[in-house]
Design a protein around this motif. Structure first.
Motif, short mmCIF file in Angstrom:
data_model
loop_
_atom_site.label_atom_id
_atom_site.label_comp_id
_atom_site.label_asym_id
_atom_site.label_seq_id
_atom_site.Cartn_x
_atom_site.Cartn_y
_atom_site.Cartn_z
N GLU A 395 0.87 -1.17 0.00
CA GLU A 395 0.00 0.00 0.00
C GLU A 395 0.91 1.22 0.00
N PRO A 396 0.37 2.37 -0.31
CA PRO A 396 1.18 3.57 -0.12
C PRO A 396 1.54 3.68 1.36
N ILE A 397 2.76 4.09 1.65
CA ILE A 397 3.12 4.24 3.06
C ILE A 397 3.01 5.72 3.43
N GLN A 398 2.28 6.01 4.50
CA GLN A 398 2.12 7.38 4.96
C GLN A 398 3.48 7.85 5.47
N PRO A 399 3.85 9.10 5.18
CA PRO A 399 5.14 9.61 5.65
C PRO A 399 5.38 9.38 7.14
N GLU A 400 4.32 9.50 7.95
CA GLU A 400 4.46 9.23 9.40
C GLU A 400 4.97 7.82 9.68
N ALA A 401 4.37 6.87 8.99
CA ALA A 401 4.75 5.46 9.20
C ALA A 401 6.16 5.21 8.67
N TRP A 402 6.47 5.84 7.56
CA TRP A 402 7.81 5.73 6.98
C TRP A 402 8.85 6.20 8.00
N GLN A 403 8.55 7.36 8.56
CA GLN A 403 9.47 7.96 9.53
C GLN A 403 9.66 7.05 10.74
N TRP A 404 8.61 6.45 11.19
CA TRP A 404 8.69 5.56 12.35
C TRP A 404 9.56 4.35 12.02
N TYR A 405 9.35 3.81 10.83
CA TYR A 405 10.13 2.66 10.35
C TYR A 405 11.62 3.03 10.30
N TYR A 406 11.85 4.20 9.74
CA TYR A 406 13.23 4.68 9.60
C TYR A 406 13.89 4.87 10.96
N ASP A 407 13.19 5.52 11.87
CA ASP A 407 13.77 5.84 13.18
C ASP A 407 13.93 4.60 14.06
N HIS A 408 12.87 3.82 14.16
CA HIS A 408 12.85 2.79 15.21
C HIS A 408 13.30 1.43 14.72
N VAL A 409 12.99 1.09 13.48
CA VAL A 409 13.43 -0.22 12.98
C VAL A 409 14.79 -0.07 12.31
N GLY A 410 14.97 1.00 11.58
CA GLY A 410 16.24 1.22 10.88
C GLY A 410 17.28 1.94 11.72
N ASP A 411 16.88 2.45 12.88
CA ASP A 411 17.81 3.15 13.75
C ASP A 411 18.51 4.30 13.02
N GLU A 412 17.79 4.93 12.13
CA GLU A 412 18.27 6.08 11.33
C GLU A 412 19.55 5.76 10.57
N ASP A 413 19.72 4.49 10.27
CA ASP A 413 21.01 4.06 9.77
C ASP A 413 20.85 3.02 8.66
N ALA A 414 19.61 2.78 8.23
CA ALA A 414 19.38 1.78 7.20
C ALA A 414 18.71 2.47 6.02
N VAL A 415 18.81 1.89 4.83
CA VAL A 415 18.05 2.43 3.72
C VAL A 415 16.66 1.80 3.71
N ILE A 416 15.70 2.55 3.18
CA ILE A 416 14.35 2.02 2.99
C ILE A 416 14.01 2.12 1.51
N VAL A 417 13.55 1.02 0.93
CA VAL A 417 12.96 1.12 -0.39
C VAL A 417 11.47 0.85 -0.29
N ASP A 418 10.69 1.76 -0.84
CA ASP A 418 9.23 1.62 -0.88
C ASP A 418 8.95 1.08 -2.28
#
Ligand code: ATP
Ligand code: MG
Length: 665
Positions: A395-418
């Protein structure tokens, strides 16, 4: 809403900022050469680079044959076997490396090396042969996330049988429909499996599907879940069942010569999840599909042989086919498979697994991310996992959810591909190559190499590139991963995907344009942002809005875990938005939250889109693949019949919502 009425779809959400991929990611990535886009612009030969990743019995003579559109052919004259590509060819270099790490719900674990996989796939192929399965037969698999599933898929591929995997959560009815549609007379099932500690009798569904009048199952192969807690089934009578274990016992150490399949021979059928309408049996070819799955696994998912890769989807969906089984195994990596749910025995289950296996690449969906957000980040605390690469799909990912994924799962240190793609497309079509492009929350990004998307007005005129205007997302040029047809129904294939925007009288493939059914915008930065399905578009005070943007605005409110916006008919304004909201754990619904939701929509989208009602509910109606079914909510809002709800994951949700709406609306 009527999909033919998409005129003037608008994009409203303010632009998001960019995030650079970390240098340590870029330094090790598979795709760091920006020339890749140019190489693939050499159509069709660019795509041969993906085919070169595979081992062929016979090399192809022609990359692409477009002479009979839309029945395109790829790697014409080539032949190969998918199980050889995913198993045999890795033995020389890595027979003792784990191919699959399976984690049972209750904590049992099984490591299946490439050598083990080779043995088990061969033995199962011998079992299939023994019960009379022949090349080109369609074998229906109704199996949960246990090793038997990928093993049986690869065993089918080995003997050239076409598998049709039906997600295990589907009911007997849904299974029966798919058996009938595919004319499939062989079913592979299992006695049962675990969900949240409970033993589910899976054979009962097979029994019922077999007993359905329209089905004609001649052989039903039954695996056993094998554990200490559960005794295997005893079969009685003359039903069509055969225990896999009984036949396997006679096939120990069997070698089954792999069948060289023509590149265009079908590898599998995959029915779409059925968010709308009658499920379509998407038929995928062997050569083009496998090449595309391998190529995108290499460049988008950045998979290496040394990685531990975990796609936490179910193999019963296309994501699991392409990105748990075929792509990763073709590249010879280690792929993790988890049987259970993320909240059993507790809400830290996934992070505990990620830590234990030191997972490098993790894949999930926006719906799962919103669930993790709702539970709260404390469930991740204390787990020492370190992802290099994260992906999302569905599904489209809401920017809020993206940010949460980036911060908490990726530890601001991983790449995300949507990754934007579909069951029909076989693999990713729009997503950034992670080392080459910056990330932007809510945008899938650039087209994959060789893919040519465009946006069309309803009348078929092309919207200028990078204009920021919304339109119908189409694909103007074929690619190897695309479906061959809708099984047994070429007319439906043309009607669903081609008729709308193609010159169907033309025999020049350039006149044929693939309709995706999604709306999107193409920003000035060249990134695509998918606005949602066109059948979910809503008309508010004369403005046509995709659900993605409204829901993203709602999701900005801290208290909110998940939201769906649908149109309610209103005598004065035409349509008004109703917002259904699920709150984060520990938050109470209040007028204050309502006000925040309304303010956020007014700020982000505009006062005209002001929601009429903000309704607090405990869950949203979702398909079995986890997508929000807005149609059901729209019917609740408008006090209409619910229509077909057979694809709902939890059929009790609409009634719950009705009740909650009455008390808090
Ligand atoms: P059906 O076609 O049976 O109604 P479905 O379209 O949900 O079901 P899938 O093929 O699993 O079945 O999903 C593809 C659709 O999911 C896309 O057309 C799009 O609407 C949505 N989608 C997938 N990935 C993304 C993404 N990254 N961003 C936005 N939307 C996405
Ligand atoms: Mg679809």
């Amino acid at each position: 809403m009527n999909e033919d009425d998409t005129i003037g779809l608008e994009a409203r959400l303010p632009d998001q900022e960019y995030y650079r991929p970390p240098p340590k990611f870029v330094g090790q990535a598979n795709g760091t050469d920006p020339d890749i886009y140019e190489r693939f612009e050499d159509f069709p030969d660019g795509f041969s680079e993906y085919a070169e990743l595979l081992t062929w019995d016979e090399r192809w003579d022609e990359t692409f044959d477009g002479s009979d559109p839309p029945f395109f052919e790829w790697f014409v004259g080539g032949s190969l076997n998918a199980s050889v590509n995913c198993v045999d060819r890795h033995l020389e270099e890595r027979k003792n490396q784990a191919a699959l790490i399976w984690e049972g719900e209750g904590g049992e674990a099984r490591t299946i090396t490439y050598q083990d996989l080779y043995r088990q796939v061969n033995e199962m192929a011998a079992v299939l042969r023994e019960v009379g399965v022949e090349e080109d037969d369609v074998v229906t698999l109704h199996l949960p996330m246990v090793p038997a599933l990928p093993i049986t898929m690869l065993a089918c591929a080995r003997i050239g049988a076409v598998h049709s995997v039906v997600f295990a959560g589907f009911s007997a009815n849904a299974l029966a429909d798919r058996l009938v549609d595919a004319d499939s007379d062989v079913l592979v099932s299992i006695d049962g499996y675990y969900r949240r500690g409970e033993w589910l009798d899976h054979k009962a569904k097979a029994d019922e599907a077999i007993d359905t009048e329209e089905t004609a199952v001649e052989t039903a192969l039954l695996w056993s879940r094998h554990d200490d807690l559960h005794e295997g089934v005893e079969l009685t009578g003359d039903d069509p069942y055969v225990l896999v274990d009984d036949v396997l016992a006679e096939k120990q150490g069997a070698h089954v010569e792999p069948v060289a399949r023509d590149a265009e021979d079908p590898l599998f059928l995959m029915y779409t999840s059925g968010t709308t309408g009658k499920p379509k049996g998407c038929q995928h070819r062997t050569g083009g599909y496998l090449a595309y799955a391998a190529g995108t696994s290499k460049y988008v998912l950045d998979i290496k042989t040394t990685d531990t890769y975990w796609c936490a989807a179910d193999i019963g969906w296309i994501t699991g086919h392409s990105y748990i089984v075929y792509g990763p195994l073709a590249l010879g990596t280690t792929s993790v498979m988890y049987e259970g749910t993320p909240d059993y025995p507790d809400r830290s289950r996934l992070w505990e697994i990620a830590e234990r296996y030191d997972v490098d690449i993790f894949h999930t969906s926006p719906t799962a991310i919103r669930q993790f957000m709702k539970w709260g980040e404390e469930h991740l605390a204390g787990y020492d996992f370190d992802f290099r690469h994260l992906t999302t799909v569905g599904e489209p990912i809401q920017p809020e959810a993206w940010q949460w994924y980036y911060d908490h799962v990726g530890d601001e240190d991983a790449v995300i591909v949507d990754t934007w793609w579909q069951t029909e497309t076989g693999g990713h079509l729009i997503t950034n190559l992670p080392a080459l492009e910056d990330m932007k929350p809510g945008s899938a990004g650039r087209p994959c190499p060789g893919i040519e998307p465009a946006l069309y007005e309803d009348d078929g005129t092309e919207i200028e590139a990078a204009s920021g205007r919304a339109g119908n997302l189409v694909i103007e040029r074929p690619w190897p991963g695309m479906l061959q047809t809708v099984y047994g129904d070429d007319d439906r294939f043309i009607d669903e995907y081609w008729r709308r925007f193609s010159d169907t009288d033309s025999d020049d493939w350039r006149d044929w344009v693939y309709k995706t059914g999604d709306g999107a915008v193409h920003g000035q930065d060249g990134y695509y942002r998918v606005l949602g399905r066109l059948d979910d578009v809503m008309n508010v005070s004369g403005h046509r809005l995709g659900t993605m943007e409204l829901e993203s605005a709602v999701a900005e409110v801290e208290a909110i875990a998940e939201a769906a916006v649908v149109a309610r008919e209103d005598r004065e304004r035409g349509h008004v938005p109703d917002v259904y909201v699920v709150l984060r754990d520990g938050v109470e619904g209040s007028d204050d939250v309502r006000k925040q939701v309304i303010a956020s929509v007014e700020d982000e989208i505009g006062a005209f889109a002001r929601p009429d009602r903000v309704l607090f509910v405990s869950a949203l109606p979702k398909t079995r693949s986890g997508k929000i079914m807005r149609r059901v909510l729209e019917n609740i809002s408008n006090k209409e019949d619910l229509g077909d709800t057979t694809t709902l994951r939890d059929p009790s949700v609409p009634d719950q919502i009705r009740e909650q709406v009455q008390t808090n609306g």
